[in-house]
Motif scaffolding. Sequence first.
Motif, short mmCIF file in Angstrom:
data_model
loop_
_atom_site.label_atom_id
_atom_site.label_comp_id
_atom_site.label_asym_id
_atom_site.label_seq_id
_atom_site.Cartn_x
_atom_site.Cartn_y
_atom_site.Cartn_z
N MET A 290 0.67 7.56 -17.18
CA MET A 290 1.68 8.65 -17.22
C MET A 290 3.06 8.05 -17.47
SD MET A 290 1.11 11.75 -14.57
CE MET A 290 0.29 10.83 -13.26
N PRO A 291 3.85 8.69 -18.30
CA PRO A 291 5.20 8.16 -18.53
C PRO A 291 6.04 8.30 -17.26
CG PRO A 291 4.96 10.31 -19.53
CD PRO A 291 3.60 9.94 -19.00
N PRO A 292 7.01 7.42 -17.08
CA PRO A 292 7.85 7.51 -15.88
C PRO A 292 8.68 8.79 -15.87
CG PRO A 292 8.67 5.83 -17.37
CD PRO A 292 7.36 6.27 -17.91
N VAL A 293 8.96 9.28 -14.66
CA VAL A 293 9.78 10.48 -14.52
C VAL A 293 11.26 10.14 -14.69
CG1 VAL A 293 10.38 12.37 -12.98
CG2 VAL A 293 8.09 11.43 -12.94
N ILE A 294 11.64 9.04 -14.06
CA ILE A 294 13.02 8.58 -14.19
C ILE A 294 12.96 7.21 -14.86
CG2 ILE A 294 15.14 7.97 -12.96
CD1 ILE A 294 14.01 9.52 -10.56
N SER A 295 13.71 7.03 -15.92
CA SER A 295 13.78 5.66 -16.43
C SER A 295 15.21 5.35 -16.83
CB SER A 295 12.79 5.46 -17.57
OG SER A 295 13.36 5.81 -18.78
N ALA A 296 15.71 4.26 -16.26
CA ALA A 296 17.09 3.85 -16.50
C ALA A 296 17.09 2.55 -17.27
CB ALA A 296 17.81 3.68 -15.17
N GLU A 297 17.96 2.48 -18.25
CA GLU A 297 18.03 1.28 -19.10
C GLU A 297 19.46 0.78 -19.12
OE1 GLU A 297 14.82 -0.09 -19.92
OE2 GLU A 297 16.46 -1.23 -20.81
N GLY A 298 19.69 -0.40 -18.60
CA GLY A 298 21.01 -1.03 -18.71
C GLY A 298 22.16 -0.16 -18.22
N ALA B 158 21.68 -2.08 -14.56
CA ALA B 158 20.52 -1.69 -13.75
C ALA B 158 19.47 -1.03 -14.63
CB ALA B 158 20.95 -0.74 -12.65
N SER B 159 18.26 -1.57 -14.60
CA SER B 159 17.15 -0.97 -15.32
C SER B 159 15.98 -0.81 -14.36
CB SER B 159 16.71 -1.85 -16.49
OG SER B 159 17.78 -2.05 -17.38
N PHE B 160 15.41 0.37 -14.35
CA PHE B 160 14.22 0.58 -13.52
C PHE B 160 13.56 1.86 -13.98
CE2 PHE B 160 15.73 4.18 -11.03
CZ PHE B 160 17.10 4.06 -11.15
N SER B 161 12.33 2.06 -13.57
CA SER B 161 11.67 3.32 -13.86
C SER B 161 10.85 3.74 -12.65
CB SER B 161 10.80 3.21 -15.09
OG SER B 161 9.77 2.29 -14.83
N VAL B 162 10.75 5.03 -12.46
CA VAL B 162 10.02 5.58 -11.33
C VAL B 162 8.89 6.43 -11.87
CG1 VAL B 162 10.20 6.84 -9.19
CG2 VAL B 162 12.19 5.62 -10.04
N ASP B 163 7.68 6.14 -11.41
CA ASP B 163 6.51 6.87 -11.90
C ASP B 163 6.33 8.18 -11.14
OD1 ASP B 163 5.88 4.89 -13.73
OD2 ASP B 163 4.83 3.71 -12.21
N PRO B 164 5.61 9.11 -11.72
CA PRO B 164 5.37 10.38 -11.03
C PRO B 164 4.68 10.14 -9.70
CG PRO B 164 4.59 10.50 -13.30
CD PRO B 164 4.99 9.09 -13.07
N GLY B 165 5.16 10.81 -8.66
CA GLY B 165 4.53 10.70 -7.35
C GLY B 165 4.82 9.41 -6.63
N GLU B 166 5.74 8.63 -7.15
CA GLU B 166 6.05 7.34 -6.53
C GLU B 166 7.20 7.48 -5.54
OE1 GLU B 166 6.65 2.71 -7.96
OE2 GLU B 166 7.48 4.29 -9.20
#
Lengths: 298, 428
Positions: free
Chosen positions: B1-9, B46-54
């Motif tokens: 599943m694609p991440p719900v939140i994804s931050a890049e740089g 800051a880069s990170f991603s949050v998966d659904p339900g995580e």
Amino acid sequence: MNFIPRIPIGEWAESGIDWLTDNVAGLFDVISAIFNFLVGNLTYGLTALEPLVMIVILALIAWVVRSWQLAIGTAITFLIVLSMEQWVHMMETMALVLVATVVAVVIAVPVGILAASNRAVSSVVRPIMDFMQTMPAFVYLIPAVTFFSIGVVPGMVATIIFALPPGVRMTELGIRQVDGETVEAGEAFGASSWQILRGIQLPLAVPTIMAGVNQVIMLALSMGVIAGMIGAPGLGKEVVAAISSLDLALGVEAGLGVVILAVYLDRITAALGDSATYTKSALALVQKARARRATGAL
Amino acid sequence: MPPVISAEGLYKVFGRRPARGVEALRRGSTRDDLREDGLTAAVIDASFSVDPGEMFVVMGLSGSGKSTLIRMVNGLLPATAGTLDIGGQNLFSMSPAKVREVRRKRISMVFQHFALLPHRTVGENAAYGLEISGLNRSDREQKASTALEMVGLKGWEGYKPSALSGGMQQRVGLARALAAGTDILLMDEAFSALDPLIRRDMQDQLIELQQRLEKTILFITHDLNEAMRIGDRIAMMRDGRIVQIGTSEEILNEPANDYVAKFIQDVDRSRVLTASAIMEQPPEVLGSGQGPRTAHKLLRETQNSWLVVLHRDHTPAGMLLEDDVAEAVQAGRSDLPWSPPHEMHVVRHDTPIADLFAPSAQHRNPLVVVDDDGKFLGVVPRVTLLTAAGVAHEGSPSSPSSPGAPGDTVSATGSSTVTIDQEGSEAR
């Protein structure tokens, strides 16, 4: 000291006022008509009822918003005014003060909101408010008379200008004081600026705004008395008459009327702004009963 | 599943003309260099991603930029540089109206100091998000009541927030976020203002709610124990940068740098590390269809005193002891000489090692670790447990001396290439 040229600021102001008198007379007539209408009708309304009935009503208002103690105090002190034969004058002053306060608040609150939300507006408004508040109150009477001749209207206008600043200042302060996290919560849930203003900032600023309104009323009352010099009816006119004839008895009685009216208006508006403190008011008792019924129903 | 939140740089620099600060940082300037320039770098690259339900926890001390970071996720603060996608849509390129729409429909937030509206009742507070979305009164009151019931505040609708304790007020804050029906929950130090006992309650409740409602949660905290307790993954922040992202075990066992290592010194590792992190593979396992001779051979080859027997579906069948097997072989028996059933103690893979000591002390044999489906994963001999506890007690960040990478899934069968380690032989 000859090297400093005489700057004729006073003359400039005078010619400015003259220009206004010549060119904007229509506007002044309209304002005049509106104020005359408002104050006239309110005075009529306040004096139409039998004074004793009126005293009961005003005492009831005191009980509703504050306490039965204030209600009793109101009844006693107003009876004293009645016996001093200052009742009608007090009602005239009250009408003048109330209309001036309402107009001042209607102008002050939006200006205060603008100043709170916009730094540029705030930095323009602040010196203007300083000017309005520190300029000796009598000075306002002169252009007021040129614009509106003598009577209740110039008194009103001078009163409004003099009483406006605390309303603006306290509104701005009240809105700025609202907890930043609460406003943030509104934004975080997708509220628009208008929804945040209506639903969060204004309700939370009410106590401070009401403290401002209280100040507005007090200033309006003091100015309303001064306005007696240019023919505004009421206790002020009595005070001026007492001064010109050195009538101490009349001066004391009219002055006492002002004090009693001031205390009454002050206590009422203070209670309106801080209703949580007055748990014994009739209003609070009703609300408590309703809340109890609501939770009991669950 | 694609991440719900994804931050890049993501960058956030406060001050005049912040873009030049980003340029300087990219060229290698430090935070202090920027400060001399009158700029404050709150978040750096800051880069990170949050998966659904995580449950994604951002952990850092005050001033590390974590509060700024969370405020960029719902656009309360615009980023100076970088991109942020919510459900695949770039938040920073949206119109203000669209951003408000995203906040109403997708992201809600819980605040450190609750941020309830004191002039409204608890019910009206819980319904606030729905009111903003323009839902009619009866529907929103109903949804608010449901949310309040979920957090254990049924029947408090008519009260003002001031009548409630701190813990209850934060439950209202949580109910307000839940009632909004968004799939993403941002929690900004949500439990930090509560006292420890209530905080623990709230953490448990949040974990339980998340499992039930499958929300994606971005949780900010300065409390590492809290982060370890509730986080599926943790991002460690320092001076505006994310220094490490990983599960609590990864951070405990492989701290990315000295800062993280210093930080995790105080963590009670026995509460964070689980059985699966310290368990080991037995040298051999026996299929339940085999006879005592095979068992005897395996025991001799591995020099172990015990042998785990598995059913065909990899669920543990029982434990064989060396003496029993030798006896059975001598007696010429063909069935396996089971040790008494209570001699095999089975624990789940996610049991904290703090809870392993009592059973381990009561059993001669290693504890048997199984996964969620009851399938065999590995064993925890007593010595391994004590070694791990010793490391935990010293608080050294070096990984406990258990073989294999912790947290790796271990297949139960077919691994014959196991060296006999010291713990194994000492366990005799």
